[in-house]
Design a protein around this motif. Structure first.
Motif, PDB file in Angstrom:
ATOM      1  N   UNK A  90      27.292  31.585  67.232  1.00 16.42           N
ATOM      2  CA  UNK A  90      27.411  30.624  66.458  1.00 16.42           C
ATOM      3  C   UNK A  90      27.090  30.995  64.750  1.00 16.42           C
ATOM      4  N   UNK A  91      27.329  29.960  63.978  1.00 18.23           N
ATOM      5  CA  UNK A  91      27.301  30.268  62.286  1.00 18.23           C
ATOM      6  C   UNK A  91      25.731  30.825  62.093  1.00 18.23           C
ATOM      7  N   UNK A  92      24.864  30.618  63.005  1.00 13.78           N
ATOM      8  CA  UNK A  92      23.586  31.110  62.702  1.00 13.78           C
ATOM      9  C   UNK A  92      23.250  32.566  63.259  1.00 13.78           C
ATOM     10  N   UNK A  93      24.282  32.944  64.005  1.00 13.77           N
ATOM     11  CA  UNK A  93      24.241  34.335  64.400  1.00 13.77           C
ATOM     12  C   UNK A  93      23.699  34.320  65.936  1.00 13.77           C
ATOM     13  N   UNK A  94      23.470  33.254  66.494  1.00 10.41           N
ATOM     14  CA  UNK A  94      22.938  32.889  67.869  1.00 10.41           C
ATOM     15  C   UNK A  94      23.915  33.123  68.947  1.00 10.41           C
ATOM     16  N   UNK A  95      23.636  33.930  69.871  1.00 11.34           N
ATOM     17  CA  UNK A  95      24.648  34.201  71.259  1.00 11.34           C
ATOM     18  C   UNK A  95      24.518  32.749  71.712  1.00 11.34           C
ATOM     19  N   UNK A  96      25.446  31.852  72.148  1.00 10.05           N
ATOM     20  CA  UNK A  96      25.140  30.723  73.015  1.00 10.05           C
ATOM     21  C   UNK A  96      25.933  30.878  74.259  1.00 10.05           C
ATOM     22  N   UNK A  97      26.911  31.747  74.317  1.00  4.89           N
ATOM     23  CA  UNK A  97      27.569  31.973  75.538  1.00  4.89           C
ATOM     24  C   UNK A  97      27.494  33.653  75.719  1.00  4.89           C
ATOM     25  N   UNK A  98      27.626  34.006  76.941  1.00  4.82           N
ATOM     26  CA  UNK A  98      27.862  35.357  77.568  1.00  4.82           C
ATOM     27  C   UNK A  98      28.673  35.324  78.632  1.00  4.82           C
ATOM     28  N   UNK A  99      29.618  35.955  78.671  1.00  5.25           N
ATOM     29  CA  UNK A  99      30.636  35.978  79.608  1.00  5.25           C
ATOM     30  C   UNK A  99      31.067  37.321  80.107  1.00  5.25           C
ATOM     31  N   UNK A 100      31.118  37.558  81.493  1.00  7.02           N
ATOM     32  CA  UNK A 100      31.962  38.616  81.907  1.00  7.02           C
ATOM     33  C   UNK A 100      32.940  38.331  82.654  1.00  7.02           C
ATOM     34  N   UNK A 101      34.251  38.745  82.811  1.00  5.94           N
ATOM     35  CA  UNK A 101      35.307  38.173  83.584  1.00  5.94           C
ATOM     36  C   UNK A 101      36.020  39.353  83.932  1.00  5.94           C
ATOM     37  N   UNK A 102      37.105  39.314  84.888  1.00  6.84           N
ATOM     38  CA  UNK A 102      37.884  40.234  85.478  1.00  6.84           C
ATOM     39  C   UNK A 102      39.450  39.979  85.313  1.00  6.84           C
ATOM     40  N   UNK A 103      40.237  40.735  84.773  1.00  3.43           N
ATOM     41  CA  UNK A 103      41.813  40.317  84.577  1.00  3.43           C
ATOM     42  C   UNK A 103      42.589  41.473  85.487  1.00  3.43           C
ATOM     43  N   UNK A 104      43.560  40.913  85.914  1.00  4.00           N
ATOM     44  CA  UNK A 104      44.557  41.627  86.729  1.00  4.00           C
ATOM     45  C   UNK A 104      45.878  41.783  85.595  1.00  4.00           C
ATOM     46  N   UNK A 105      46.096  43.006  85.499  1.00  3.60           N
ATOM     47  CA  UNK A 105      47.196  43.385  84.534  1.00  3.60           C
ATOM     48  C   UNK A 105      48.332  44.432  85.085  1.00  3.60           C
ATOM     49  N   UNK A 106      49.423  44.096  84.613  1.00  5.81           N
ATOM     50  CA  UNK A 106      50.598  44.700  85.026  1.00  5.81           C
ATOM     51  C   UNK A 106      50.517  46.318  84.908  1.00  5.81           C
ATOM     52  N   UNK A 107      50.901  47.309  85.510  1.00  4.01           N
ATOM     53  CA  UNK A 107      50.924  48.600  85.325  1.00  4.01           C
ATOM     54  C   UNK A 107      52.324  49.109  84.822  1.00  4.01           C
ATOM     55  N   UNK A 108      52.276  50.258  84.005  1.00 10.14           N
ATOM     56  CA  UNK A 108      53.740  50.795  83.513  1.00 10.14           C
ATOM     57  C   UNK A 108      54.238  51.188  84.755  1.00 10.14           C
ATOM     58  N   UNK A 109      53.779  51.590  85.910  1.00 11.83           N
ATOM     59  CA  UNK A 109      54.317  52.110  87.159  1.00 11.83           C
ATOM     60  C   UNK A 109      55.252  51.110  87.651  1.00 11.83           C
ATOM     61  N   UNK A 110      54.967  49.933  87.695  1.00  9.58           N
ATOM     62  CA  UNK A 110      55.780  49.260  88.310  1.00  9.58           C
ATOM     63  C   UNK A 110      55.651  47.617  87.739  1.00  9.58           C
ATOM     64  N   UNK A 111      54.950  47.360  86.789  1.00 12.89           N
ATOM     65  CA  UNK A 111      55.047  45.893  85.959  1.00 12.89           C
ATOM     66  C   UNK A 111      54.618  44.790  86.871  1.00 12.89           C
ATOM     67  N   UNK A 112      54.210  44.876  88.034  1.00  6.54           N
ATOM     68  CA  UNK A 112      54.070  43.565  88.951  1.00  6.54           C
ATOM     69  C   UNK A 112      52.591  43.427  88.986  1.00  6.54           C
ATOM     70  N   UNK A 113      52.105  41.850  88.847  1.00  4.15           N
ATOM     71  CA  UNK A 113      50.766  41.626  89.023  1.00  4.15           C
ATOM     72  C   UNK A 113      50.767  40.881  90.308  1.00  4.15           C
ATOM     73  N   UNK A 114      50.021  41.528  91.486  1.00  2.90           N
ATOM     74  CA  UNK A 114      49.692  40.784  92.509  1.00  2.90           C
ATOM     75  C   UNK A 114      48.497  39.924  92.640  1.00  2.90           C
ATOM     76  N   UNK A 115      48.741  38.606  92.942  1.00  8.03           N
ATOM     77  CA  UNK A 115      47.418  37.541  92.938  1.00  8.03           C
ATOM     78  C   UNK A 115      46.455  38.129  93.927  1.00  8.03           C
ATOM     79  N   UNK A 116      45.060  37.709  93.619  1.00  8.99           N
ATOM     80  CA  UNK A 116      44.269  38.103  94.636  1.00  8.99           C
ATOM     81  C   UNK A 116      44.098  36.862  95.806  1.00  8.99           C
ATOM     82  N   UNK A 117      43.563  37.515  96.809  1.00 10.19           N
ATOM     83  CA  UNK A 117      43.450  36.601  98.095  1.00 10.19           C
ATOM     84  C   UNK A 117      42.152  36.233  98.296  1.00 10.19           C
ATOM     85  N   UNK A 118      41.867  34.945  98.628  1.00 11.35           N
ATOM     86  CA  UNK A 118      40.639  34.382  98.915  1.00 11.35           C
ATOM     87  C   UNK A 118      39.872  34.930 100.289  1.00 11.35           C
TER      88      UNK A 118
END
Length: 425
Positions: free
Chosen positions: A376-404
């Motif tokens: 925030x504007x007071x310099x306080x960390x209000x949220x910390x988040x870590x996430x994982x994203x799936x990206x295409x590769x230059x090898x095939x350009x395809x993103x396969x969605x994860x399975x539950x």
């Protein structure tokens, strides 16, 4: 002065509820018990209109969600709702009821105790398309009792909600942390009351505007797995300054907050009869929802905050949309974990920073781990988040969605089948 006295009187009544050891022990009986969710939220079935309204309520004009013609030309073939919307979309699902003895033993626990969500963990598997109806089953997965800097003692209830479509396909799993604290102790501590309100010059707003001007969805411009290295910075962004209008927009986007809810007229009357402790008189003597601390600063002060503040889930959704816009039309956010560390008070601005923390190829997927922060504007960390994203590769350009997980997917099919069976009776 008379108005202040009324607030004080209602505060004393509303804060007479205490955290009890017996309630904590009763809550432990619910761990591991999954029940079909019968909540009827404002949104039950996805449509182009409510996807657009939801996205805009989160501050996003991503064409995947607001422009059907554009979305039809992408890999998705249509506008779709990001599965995080399932956090407040739900149709009633029939299922076997809780054991009567257990229901009686846990009835009314934590009544009148202040509750707020402090973040959670999501796993995302499928988008929701127009015509999809969202069902869920949920249950307590754990409970913790710890000291609280804000309110003396806090109870944390972990709730896992499995979200699925009408075909029984799991779209998301959401485990959130519900924090329970005593309102009176929070007020007595008074830790936050001295925080001064934000005040912005024209130059301050210009700097925020500059960040917004450079904050655009990636769209069809592919971000490849090979383009990123550990330590790579994500683009700086911003959300805010927070206003009551933002909270109103979020509700208009579909956030109904069942089983409590905001009600008008005769429905207000009926809701008060149903959950009387949730209603606390305002300075005019009118019973109003305790939840109004998100837009009524006088009531927020009465329970220990200097001003009204956002729902923590608003910042979850803001960050999630930020990630979706960063990965573009061809990427996918597969996991999202966040911790809400401080209140986002009215007038506060949240500056977003992020970096890549890991890369790996796993199960045919190109995965990138990122860490995000809201400061925030007071310099306080209000949220910390870590996430994982799936990206295409230059090898095939395809993103396969994860399975539950297979066992959980099997359970979801059983639950939706039982729903259909009971619905046919």
């Amino acid at each position: 002065m008379a108005e202040d006295n009324k607030i004080s009187e209602e505060f004393e009544k509303a804060t007479s509820y205490e955290l009890k050891d017996e309630d904590i022990e009763k809550a432990k009986l619910l761990i591991g018990v999954d029940i079909a969710c019968r909540d009827k939220e404002q949104i039950q079935t996805i449509s182009e209109d409510n996807v657009r309204t939801y996205a805009q309520a989160c501050g996003s004009d991503n064409p995947l969600f607001v422009d059907p013609d554009y979305a039809a030309s992408t890999r998705w073939g249509s506008v779709f709702a990001p599965p995080m919307i399932s956090g407040f979309v739900n149709a009633p699902m029939l299922g076997d009821k809780m054991d009567p003895a257990l229901k009686e033993a846990t009835k009314g626990i934590f009544r009148g105790i202040h509750a707020f969500i402090s973040g959670g963990e999501w796993e995302f598997f499928k988008p929701l398309y127009p015509g999809d109806t969202v069902y869920s089953f949920a249950g307590e997965s754990d409970i913790e009792v710890t000291p609280s800097e804000f309110a003396g003692t806090k109870v944390t209830r972990f709730n896992r909600s499995v979200k699925m479509n009408q075909r029984g396909e799991i779209v998301a799993i959401y485990t959130y942390r519900l924090i329970l604290t005593e309102r009176k102790k929070a007020r007595e501590k008074g830790k936050n009351l001295s925080i001064e309100p934000a005040n912005y010059s024209d130059e301050d707003i210009a700097k925020i505007d500059e960040l917004y001007a450079n904050d655009n969805p990636r769209g069809a411009d592919k971000l490849f797995f090979e383009d990123l290295e550990v330590g790579s910075a994500l683009p700086d962004s911003v959300r805010g300054p927070l206003t009551v209008t933002d909270v109103v927009n979020f509700h208009a986007g579909g956030y109904g907050w069942v089983p409590y809810g905001l009600r008008t007229g005769r429905l207000w009357h009926k809701n008060r009869k149903r959950i009387a402790p949730f209603y606390v008189k305002n300075e005019m003597g009118v019973p109003d929802v305790a939840q109004r601390l998100h837009w009524d600063s006088e009531w927020a002060k009465a329970i220990g905050n200097p001003r009204a503040y956002d729902y923590g889930v608003m910042r979850e959704h803001y960050l999630y949309h930020y990630l979706l816009e960063w990965v573009g039309d061809n990427g996918w956010v597969s996991r999202f974990y966040d911790e809400i560390r401080k209140f986002n008070l009215m007038g506060d601005t949240q500056f977003i920073t992020g970096e890549v923390t890991g890369k790996r190829e796993e199960g045919g997927q190109c995965l990138v781990d990122v860490e995000l922060k809201m400061i925030n504007q007071r310099g306080e960390e209000t949220v910390r988040c870590d996430a994982t994203v799936v990206l295409p590769s230059k090898k095939n350009g395809v993103v396969v969605l994860p399975e539950p997980p297979r066992d959980l997917q099997r359970r979801a099919v059983e639950m939706i089948s039982r729903h259909r069976e009971l619905s046919a009776k």
